[in-house]
Design an enzyme around this catalytic site. Structure first.
Site, mmCIF file in Angstrom:
data_model
loop_
_atom_site.group_PDB
_atom_site.id
_atom_site.type_symbol
_atom_site.label_atom_id
_atom_site.label_comp_id
_atom_site.label_asym_id
_atom_site.label_seq_id
_atom_site.Cartn_x
_atom_site.Cartn_y
_atom_site.Cartn_z
ATOM 1 N N CYS A 56 24.930 -0.175 38.864
ATOM 2 C CA CYS A 56 24.684 -0.614 37.481
ATOM 3 C C CYS A 56 24.183 0.517 36.603
ATOM 4 O O CYS A 56 24.086 0.368 35.386
ATOM 5 C CB CYS A 56 23.684 -1.760 37.471
ATOM 6 S SG CYS A 56 23.890 -2.888 38.845
ATOM 7 N N HIS B 98 26.577 -7.637 31.116
ATOM 8 C CA HIS B 98 26.353 -6.533 32.054
ATOM 9 C C HIS B 98 27.646 -6.130 32.759
ATOM 10 O O HIS B 98 27.843 -6.430 33.932
ATOM 11 C CB HIS B 98 25.272 -6.956 33.051
ATOM 12 C CG HIS B 98 24.876 -5.887 34.023
ATOM 13 N ND1 HIS B 98 25.032 -4.541 33.777
ATOM 14 C CD2 HIS B 98 24.312 -5.986 35.263
ATOM 15 C CE1 HIS B 98 24.597 -3.853 34.829
ATOM 16 N NE2 HIS B 98 24.166 -4.701 35.737
#
Ligand SMILES: [Zn+2]
Lengths: 170, 396
Positions: B83, B337
Site C-alpha cells: 500500500c 484505496h
C-alpha cells in the site's frame, strides 16, 4: 468459484449466444466488461526441506522452534540459519509451557480459499521461550481476554485433515 | 545531490472504474498532471510505475501504461511496496532526479482491483505478509491483521469501538466534499456502529474499500523548475523503514515501529523538530486503511503521545482549524484505496493544498508551507513518510 463469478459466467454465456462475445454489463455502472475466457488456478510448491524437523515435531504433537547454537537467538517460524549472527548451526527446541495472549481477532469476511470455514479466531501468544506464535484459537471466544494464559496444542485441521498448532486458553 | 520538486500532480476519480481499462485510467491521471505542469510529455526522462497487481489482468503494467501514455522508448520500471508503493515510486523518482540522471521523472500509481471478485481480492491482500506461516494455515485478512492491532490498542488504552468510528465520521465528512472520492456520503457514529463486522472489532465502516484508481506525480530538478518557472512544492525530506513480514515477530501491537522510524528520519532530513511536528505542518495525509491505523499514525508521527491519539479525534483536533488537519481528501477510508496509487494520490493532494489549488471546503489555510504524507504498506511492513515544502531546504 465465487457466487459473484458464477453469475457473471451465466451472463457471459448468454451474451455469447446473442452477441457472439462474452460481454457482461456491470449492474451498478452499466459498463461493458469482457468476461475472461481463460481461468488461472495456482497452487504453490513451497520448500520445507531445511525445516523438516518442524513437521516431525508436529507429528509427535510438539511445536518446535530453532535456536542459534552460536548467539542463542530463537526463531519462530523456525529458520535454518541465523539472520542475526550469520551462523547456520541451529538447535531445535520445543515451544511449551504457559504463554500470554497478546491480541486476537475474529475473521468474519474470509478469503476465497477459507470461505468454507465458519468465522475463525486468530490470536498471537507470547511463549515463555520469548517468541510469539500466531495461530487459530481453540476455545470459547466469549471468554477471551488480552493477557490471559494460553498454551499451544497440536490438533487436526478439518476438513483438510492435516495437523497444525492451535492456541488454547488454559 | 540536487534539489527536487513536484511540478504537477493528479488523481483520477476513485471507485469502481468499470468504465475504463488500465491504459485509459492511467491516461486520465497523466493528462491532467502534464497539463498542470505545462510541459510536453517528451520532457519525461524516466517512468516509475507503482502497482501491486495480481487481481488485475496485466502482468507487465509498466509497459502497458508507458505505451498508452506515449512515452516510449523512455526507460521504465514497476515498483511494489504494498500500500506504500506510491510513496516508494516518489522516492525512487526523487532519487533519480537528485542524482542528476534525469531532469523529469513520472511517478504514476495504478490499480484495477475490481477486475477480480471481492473474495479473491481479500485473499490477495491477506497473503501480503508471511504467506506460509500466517496466511496458508490461518487465513489472515488485511482487516484481520489491523484488527490484531485494534484489539491490543483498545485493551491497553480503554478505547471503545465508538471512538474508532469517529475517525470514519471525519474522513467521510471530508470525502463528501471531494468529487474524486469513492464515497461521498457523510456518516454518523451510529451508522458506523451498526455496520457488520469484517474482522472483529473492526466493522465495515472502519475499513477502506476495494478501489480502482490512478495517480500521477511529475518530479523535476531545480534547474528544470527554474527554466520552466513551474509551480513547485519541494520534496524536503523522505523517511523509510521496513517491518517484519511475520506480524508475530513484532514486540508491540499498539503502534507501527517502521512508521515511527520513517517519521524520525523524514523530520531529521526536512529539518523539523521531532518534539512538535504538528505545529510545523499545515496538514497531513495519513494512512487510514482502517480507523485504528489513523489513530496509531497520530502517535507514530508524534502528533499525540502514546495512548492519546484517540483524544485528537474526539476533540476534533484533526479537522480543519484543529491542531493539524488530517486527510482532508477523505483519506483511504472515503476517497478510496487503490493500493499502488494511494501514495501518489496523497502527494497530489498535498501539492494542491500547499499551492492553494483545492476548491471549496477542503482547502486549508497554508501558513507554514509544509505538509506531510504518511504511507504504510501492508500492516507496517513498509513505511514511507514524505515532507513537502514551499521553501527549498532539507536534505531529502
Ligand atoms: Zn546467531
Amino acid at each position: 468459484m465465487s457466487d459473484e463469478t458464477e453469475k457473471l459466467e451465466e451472463a457471459a454465456e448468454e451474451s455469447k449466444k446473442k452477441l457472439g462475445s462474452p460481454i457482461v454489463t456491470d449492474q451498478k455502472t452499466l459498463s461493458s466488461l469482457w468476461f475472461d475466457q481463460r481461468e488461472l488456478n495456482v497452487r504453490y510448491l513451497v520448500s520445507v526441506e531445511k525445516i523438516k524437523k518442524f513437521y516431525e515435531g508436529i507429528s509427535a504433537g510438539k511445536v518446535m522452534a530453532t535456536k542459534c547454537a552460536k548467539c542463542g537467538e530463537i526463531y519462530f517460524p523456525p529458520q535454518s540459519y541465523c539472520s542475526k549472527c550469520g551462523s547456520d548451526s541451529m538447535d531445535w527446541i520445543e515451544l511449551s509451557g504457559t504463554g500470554e495472549l497478546l491480541t486476537y481477532t475474529v475473521i468474519n469476511v474470509k478469503p476465497q480459499s477459507f470461505s468454507h470455514y465458519p468465522d475463525y479466531v486468530v490470536g498471537i501468544a507470547r511463549m515463555p521461550q520469548g517468541v510469539n506464535v500466531l495461530a487459530w484459537i481453540d476455545g470459547d471466544t466469549g471468554k477471551l481476554k488480552v493477557g490471559m494464559k494460553v498454551r499451544l496444542e497440536v490438533k487436526k485441521r478439518d476438513p483438510e485433515g492435516y495437523l497444525t498448532y492451535w492456541i488454547k486458553p488454559e | 545531490m540536487r534539489r527536487v520538486g513536484i511540478i504537477g500532480a493528479s488523481y483520477t476519480k476513485f471507485g469502481e472504474r468499470f468504465d475504463v481499462n488500465m491504459q485509459e485510467l492511467a491516461w486520465e491521471a497523466f493528462s491532467d498532471a502534464i497539463k498542470e505542469a505545462n510541459i510536453e510529455k517528451d520532457a519525461i526522462d524516466y517512468f516509475v510505475l507503482s502497482n501491486m497487481g495480481g487481481w488485475s489482468s496485466e502482468s507487465l503494467p509498466a509497459v502497458i501504461v508507458s505505451e498508452g501514455l506515449g512515452i516510449n522508448p523512455k526507460g521504465s520500471v514497476r515498483v511494489e511496496a504494498a500500500c506504500a508503493s506510491g510513496s516508494s515510486a516518489v522516492k525512487l523518482a526523487h532519487d533519480i532526479v537528485a542524482s542528476g540522471q534525469a531532469n523529469v521523472v513520472l511517478a504514476l500509481g495504478i490499480e484495477k482491483m475490481r477486475e477480480s471478485p471481492t473474495k479473491t481480492v481479500v485473499e490477495y491482500i491477506g497473503r501480503a505478509g508471511n504467506f506460509m506461516w500466517e496466511f496458508e494455515n490461518f487465513g489472515l485478512t488485511f482487516p484481520g491483521y489491523y484488527a490484531l492491532y485494534a484489539t491490543a490498542y483498545m485493551s491497553k488504552y480503554s478505547v471503545k469501538e465508538e471512538d474508532l468510528c469517529e475517525v470514519a465520521v471525519k474522513n467521510h465528512y471530508y470525502g463528501s466534499f471531494n468529487e474524486k472520492a469513492q464515497f461521498r456520503n457523510k456518516i454518523t457514529v451510529e451508522k458506523c456502529m451498526s455496520s457488520p463486522y469484517v474482522a472483529w472489532p473492526l466493522k465495515l465502516y472502519d475499513c477502506s474499500p476495494i478501489t480502482d484508481g490512478a495517480a500521477a506525480v511529475l518530479i523535476a530538478s531545480e534547474d528544470f523548475i527554474k527554466e520552466h518557472k513551474s509551480e513547485t512544492a519541494w520534496i524536503s525530506g523522505i523517511g523509510y523503514a521496513t517491518g517484519t513480514a511475520n506480524l508475530s515477530k513484532r514486540d508491540d501491537f499498539t503502534g507501527l515501529e517502521a512508521a515511527k522510524r520513517a517519521a524520525l528520519q523524514a523530520y531529521a532530513r526536512a529539518g523539523l523538530d521531532p518534539e512538535k511536528p504538528a505545529s510545523q505542518l499545515d496538514l497531513a495525509e495519513v494512512h487510514d486503511c482502517f480507523t485504528i491505523a489513523e489513530v496509531m499514525a497520530y502517535e507514530d508521527l508524534g502528533f499525540a503521545k502514546k495512548g492519546e491519539g484517540i483524544k485528537l479525534v474526539k476533540e476534533k483536533q484533526t479537522y480543519k482549524g484543529g491542531l493539524i488537519p488530517v486527510n482532508l481528501d477523505g483519506g483511504l477510508k472515503a476517497k478510496g484505496h487503490p493500493i499502488g496509487a494511494t501514495g501518489e494520490s496523497m502527494i497530489a493532494e498535498l501539492y494542491h493544498q500547499l499551492l492553494g489549488k483545492v476548491k471549496g471546503e477542503r482547502q486549508t489555510d497554508i501558513k507554514k508551507g509544509r505538509a506531510l504524507a504518511h504511507n504504510v504498506g501492508g500492516t507496517g511492513h513498509y513505511a514511507y513518510v514524505t515532507v513537502l515544502s514551499l521553501e527549498k531546504g532539507g536534505v531529502a
